[in-house]
Design an enzyme around this catalytic site. Structure first.
Site, PDB file in Angstrom:
ATOM      1  N   CYS A 118       0.835  -1.203   0.000  1.00 39.80           N
ATOM      2  CA  CYS A 118       0.000   0.000   0.000  1.00 39.80           C
ATOM      3  C   CYS A 118       0.878   1.264   0.000  1.00 39.80           C
ATOM      4  CB  CYS A 118      -1.015  -0.032   1.142  1.00 39.80           C
ATOM      5  SG  CYS A 118      -2.422   1.066   0.862  1.00 39.80           S
TER       6      CYS A 118
ATOM      7  N   HIS B  72      -3.875  -5.009   0.023  1.00 43.07           N
ATOM      8  CA  HIS B  72      -3.472  -5.594   1.308  1.00 43.07           C
ATOM      9  C   HIS B  72      -3.587  -7.119   1.265  1.00 43.07           C
ATOM     10  CE1 HIS B  72      -3.446  -1.948   4.048  1.00 43.07           C
ATOM     11  NE2 HIS B  72      -3.793  -1.456   2.867  1.00 43.07           N
TER      12      HIS B  72
ATOM     13  N   GLU C 251      -2.891  -9.108   3.549  1.00 45.74           N
ATOM     14  CA  GLU C 251      -3.301  -9.576   4.879  1.00 45.74           C
ATOM     15  C   GLU C 251      -4.785  -9.392   5.147  1.00 45.74           C
ATOM     16  OE1 GLU C 251      -2.911  -5.205   5.511  1.00 45.74           O
ATOM     17  OE2 GLU C 251      -1.899  -6.685   4.260  1.00 45.74           O
TER      18      GLU C 251
END
Length: 192
Positions: A76, A170, A172
């Site tokens: 990001c 992202h 995650e």
């Protein structure tokens, strides 16, 4: 060991949790990072964070110092910072994407998406983007490996010679359906 540079973002700990499934993770604030820690690490990760890449001169120096010495992954804000340092322009995008799941057009011949199949959906949390019109001014080794299918903006890159990787989204996030595999591919290529 993986060094995760923290930009004091709420996603840093989520990213740490994902990375810890692969190796020990040392989270270090960008303002206290010391280059001596690079010798103990297999990968340097630049975390997400608020604001613009220009808000983080310490991380810009870390990136320039570490580039070519150790594999680097930017997520990001980290992606945007690396792209800007490599010659691209970061601009505000027309539509803010915070907590939005989108499909990406990935290059399955790239190291980042190697051995992956099917639809890749990712969690996006950003209001800035790489200006696609500035890609020609980037370092020649940087290869865009995924795009937004609607807006055509770059969403990931790799430079295998210098072992640089970046993800605008992202991995995650629970919205990213293959985030763990993407990290595994990047780590495999980093260690090669």
């Amino acid at each position: 060991m993986i060094i995760l540079i923290d930009h004091r973002d709420s996603f840093t700990r989520n990213l740490e949790h994902l990375l810890a499934g692969f190796d020990e993770v040392n989270v270090i604030d960008r303002k206290v990072f010391s280059s001596t820690e690079l010798a103990q690490s297999n990968l340097l990760v630049l975390s997400p964070g608020p604001g613009n890449p220009s808000d983080y001169p310490e991380t810009q120096k870390i990136y320039q110092h570490a580039k070519g010495k150790i594999p680097i992954l930017g997520v990001c804000l980290g992606f945007q910072l690396m792209m800007e340092q490599e010659g691209a322009e970061i601009t505000r995008q027309e539509q803010v994407l915070h907590g939005v799941e989108t499909e990406i057009l990935a290059d399955f011949n790239s190291a980042t998406y190697r051995n992956m199949k099917g639809s890749i959906r990712v969690g996006r949390y950003h209001s800035l983007q790489v200006n696609p019109e500035t890609l020609s001014s980037m370092h020649k080794g940087v290869k865009i490996t995924a795009h937004d299918p609607i807006r055509q903006t770059p969403l990931s890159f790799e430079d295998l010679d210098r072992k640089l990787f970046g993800l605008q989204y992202h991995p995650e996030s629970f919205l990213s359906n293959q985030g763990s595999q993407i990290i595994s591919n990047i780590l495999d290529e980093s260690m090669a």
